[in-house]
Write a protein that holds these residues in place. Structure first.
Motif, PDB file in Angstrom:
ATOM      1  N   LEU A 148       0.701  -1.164   0.017  1.00  0.00           N
ATOM      2  CA  LEU A 148       0.111   0.165  -0.082  1.00  0.00           C
ATOM      3  C   LEU A 148       0.894   1.155  -0.150  1.00  0.00           C
ATOM      4  N   VAL A 149       1.985   1.198   0.575  1.00  0.00           N
ATOM      5  CA  VAL A 149       2.846   2.368   0.820  1.00  0.00           C
ATOM      6  C   VAL A 149       4.107   2.343  -0.126  1.00  0.00           C
ATOM      7  N   ASP A 150       4.263   1.429  -0.785  1.00  0.00           N
ATOM      8  CA  ASP A 150       5.410   1.229  -1.815  1.00  0.00           C
ATOM      9  C   ASP A 150       5.299   2.430  -2.652  1.00  0.00           C
ATOM     10  N   GLY A 151       6.537   3.302  -2.766  1.00  0.00           N
ATOM     11  CA  GLY A 151       6.906   4.192  -3.646  1.00  0.00           C
ATOM     12  C   GLY A 151       6.263   5.583  -3.165  1.00  0.00           C
ATOM     13  N   ILE A 152       5.627   5.574  -2.076  1.00  0.00           N
ATOM     14  CA  ILE A 152       5.298   6.957  -1.408  1.00  0.00           C
ATOM     15  C   ILE A 152       6.424   7.605  -0.867  1.00  0.00           C
ATOM     16  N   SER A 153       6.342   8.795  -0.932  1.00  0.00           N
ATOM     17  CA  SER A 153       7.555   9.726  -0.453  1.00  0.00           C
ATOM     18  C   SER A 153       7.108  10.366   0.900  1.00  0.00           C
ATOM     19  N   LEU A 154       5.977  10.694   0.897  1.00  0.00           N
ATOM     20  CA  LEU A 154       5.266  11.400   1.911  1.00  0.00           C
ATOM     21  C   LEU A 154       3.976  11.230   2.055  1.00  0.00           C
ATOM     22  N   VAL A 155       3.642  11.044   3.508  1.00  0.00           N
ATOM     23  CA  VAL A 155       2.287  10.666   3.719  1.00  0.00           C
ATOM     24  C   VAL A 155       1.730  11.788   4.637  1.00  0.00           C
ATOM     25  N   CYS A 156       0.586  12.301   4.141  1.00  0.00           N
ATOM     26  CA  CYS A 156       0.248  13.361   4.875  1.00  0.00           C
ATOM     27  C   CYS A 156      -1.557  13.004   5.112  1.00  0.00           C
ATOM     28  N   ILE A 157      -1.891  13.292   6.321  1.00  0.00           N
ATOM     29  CA  ILE A 157      -3.337  12.908   6.788  1.00  0.00           C
ATOM     30  C   ILE A 157      -3.994  14.090   7.555  1.00  0.00           C
ATOM     31  N   GLU A 158      -5.109  14.335   7.204  1.00  0.00           N
ATOM     32  CA  GLU A 158      -5.793  15.311   7.528  1.00  0.00           C
ATOM     33  C   GLU A 158      -6.875  14.996   8.733  1.00  0.00           C
ATOM     34  N   GLY A 159      -6.994  15.621   9.619  1.00  0.00           N
ATOM     35  CA  GLY A 159      -8.049  15.582  10.479  1.00  0.00           C
ATOM     36  C   GLY A 159      -7.536  14.212  11.603  1.00  0.00           C
ATOM     37  N   VAL A 160      -6.662  14.116  12.038  1.00  0.00           N
ATOM     38  CA  VAL A 160      -6.199  13.016  12.830  1.00  0.00           C
ATOM     39  C   VAL A 160      -6.871  13.359  14.186  1.00  0.00           C
ATOM     40  N   HIS A 161      -7.319  12.254  14.842  1.00  0.00           N
ATOM     41  CA  HIS A 161      -7.775  12.199  15.901  1.00  0.00           C
ATOM     42  C   HIS A 161      -7.916  10.863  16.944  1.00  0.00           C
ATOM     43  N   LEU A 164       0.133  -0.207  10.114  1.00  0.00           N
ATOM     44  CA  LEU A 164       0.521   0.805   9.065  1.00  0.00           C
ATOM     45  C   LEU A 164       1.743   1.546   9.608  1.00  0.00           C
ATOM     46  N   ALA A 165       1.718   2.084  10.819  1.00  0.00           N
ATOM     47  CA  ALA A 165       3.106   2.659  11.333  1.00  0.00           C
ATOM     48  C   ALA A 165       4.306   1.935  11.159  1.00  0.00           C
ATOM     49  N   ASP A 166       4.187   0.462  11.555  1.00  0.00           N
ATOM     50  CA  ASP A 166       5.066  -0.376  11.171  1.00  0.00           C
ATOM     51  C   ASP A 166       5.526  -0.296   9.895  1.00  0.00           C
ATOM     52  N   ARG A 167       4.814  -0.531   8.889  1.00  0.00           N
ATOM     53  CA  ARG A 167       5.080  -0.664   7.341  1.00  0.00           C
ATOM     54  C   ARG A 167       5.773   0.855   7.169  1.00  0.00           C
ATOM     55  N   LEU A 168       5.209   1.872   7.540  1.00  0.00           N
ATOM     56  CA  LEU A 168       5.758   3.179   7.152  1.00  0.00           C
ATOM     57  C   LEU A 168       7.259   3.357   7.513  1.00  0.00           C
ATOM     58  N   TYR A 169       7.342   3.053   8.862  1.00  0.00           N
ATOM     59  CA  TYR A 169       8.688   2.902   9.592  1.00  0.00           C
ATOM     60  C   TYR A 169       9.564   2.172   8.742  1.00  0.00           C
ATOM     61  N   ASP A 170       9.155   0.835   8.459  1.00  0.00           N
ATOM     62  CA  ASP A 170      10.280  -0.009   7.719  1.00  0.00           C
ATOM     63  C   ASP A 170      10.649   0.749   6.464  1.00  0.00           C
TER      64      ASP A 170
END
Length: 337
Positions: free
Chosen positions: A257-270, A284-290
């Motif tokens: 899902l996150v392959d090839g992404i350079s930056l993840v922006c997320i609106e309205g976090v709660h 998801l956090a683990d995969r982004l960190y990896d």
């Protein structure tokens, strides 16, 4: 128009899952020599020595001894368990062991191991992994009795076939699952797992937070949108929509899902509304960190995603690890823009 993670629906084959059982790219070049022990924490230098010794003994176990008609038979695999707090270099040591072992070999988080077994089927997974010299399991945590029995059986069969096992976690083997389940069957399986490993403690402060400022303040929605639009390869998602999309994907697909992404922006976090949402965010956090992908948000700070109730529950260590990693990625985003 800025891409969205919520629009991505990756397809991952079982064969690809096996091929992807390698350390995150962040650890491609690590070694025992590049691990710098904290001089104030003697356990770290001891852990390096134990890890090096594990490699020597594991190579012998896989090489085996000559049996009938001079054919080599693998001896029983060995196990090493690196326990300690967050960010003390356990994954660095785990990856160093992986790099020091001959092919074929495998490296995955505990969750990824269960996903591979689920995708391939138990017998097929054992057949494939039994050819490996070592199975390195990062973030060894048990979420339910079913996973416990599955992994206990898997490790028992693999070590009997000469595969050595090394794992990292924030919980000693005898305490895995503590505070979650009390079933006698579960506790019996825990004792079996404890017998597989020699436990080494690695102490020290979380290096991700050494001399670092607190969580960055969230951006405004406008700032976030402008940043996403001006950053090639960035994605921009609404938090609730992303959480809904994650629920539709098997967690084994989060890496793609996150392959090839350079930056993840997320609106309205709660704060996450329930445990199921929170646990998917952990994966998801683990995969982004990896993948070393920076994260930046609007709404709540990233250290407020998991509620106090969650942080004091049975999955506390998962949420603390995810928070630690999200904060590291958010600081990375601040320094990268």
């Amino acid at each position: 128009m800025v891409a969205r993670l919520s629009d991505r629906n990756p397809v991952v084959s079982p064969e690809q899952l096996i091929q992807e059982m390698v350390p995150p790219s962040t650890f491609d070049e690590v070694s025992f020599d590049s691990y710098i022990p904290d001089p104030n924490e003697p356990s770290q230098a001891q852990a390096v020595a134990k890890a090096r010794d594990f490699v020597v003994r594991a190579r012998k176990a896989r090489g085996g001894k000559k049996g009938l008609f001079s054919r080599k038979q693998a001896t029983q695999g060995i196990g090493l368990y690196l326990d300690g707090g967050f960010g003390v270099g356990k994954t660095h040591l785990l990856a160093s062991i992986y790099h020091s072992m001959p092919e074929p070999k495998s490296f995955a988080t505990f969750v990824e191991v269960t996903h591979v077994v689920g995708a391939l089927g138990f017998v097929n997974a054992v057949e494939r992994l039994s050819q490996h010299t070592v199975l390195c399991i990062d973030e060894f945590e048990l979420d339910d009795p079913g996973d416990t029995m599955l992994v206990s059986r898997l490790l028992t069969e693999l070590t009997a076939k000469g595969v050595s096992i090394v794992a990292t976690s924030n919980t000693l083997p005898g305490q895995l699952g503590e505070g979650r389940f009390a079933a006698q069957d579960f506790l019996r399986e825990i004792r079996k797992l404890s017998a597989v490993f020699e436990t080494i403690r690695v102490d020290g402060p979380d290096y991700r937070h050494r001399d670092l400022p607190p969580a960055p303040a969230p951006r405004s929605d406008t700032e976030l949108e402008e940043l996403a639009e001006s950053t090639p390869g960035a994605t921009l998602d609404d938090f609730d929509e992303l959480c809904t999309h994650l629920a539709k994907l098997h967690p084994s697909k989060y890496k793609a899902l996150v392959d090839g992404i350079s930056l993840v922006c997320i609106e309205g976090v709660h704060p996450a509304q329930d445990q199921s949402v929170a646990l998917r965010l952990v994966v998801l956090a683990d995969r982004l960190y990896d993948a070393d992908i920076p994260v930046t948000v609007s709404g709540s700070k990233l250290d407020e995603v998991f509620t106090d109730e969650m942080l004091h529950g049975g999955y506390r260590k998962k949420y603390l690890r995810a928070t630690s990693r999200l904060l590291a990625l958010s600081r990375f985003a601040e320094s990268a823009v």
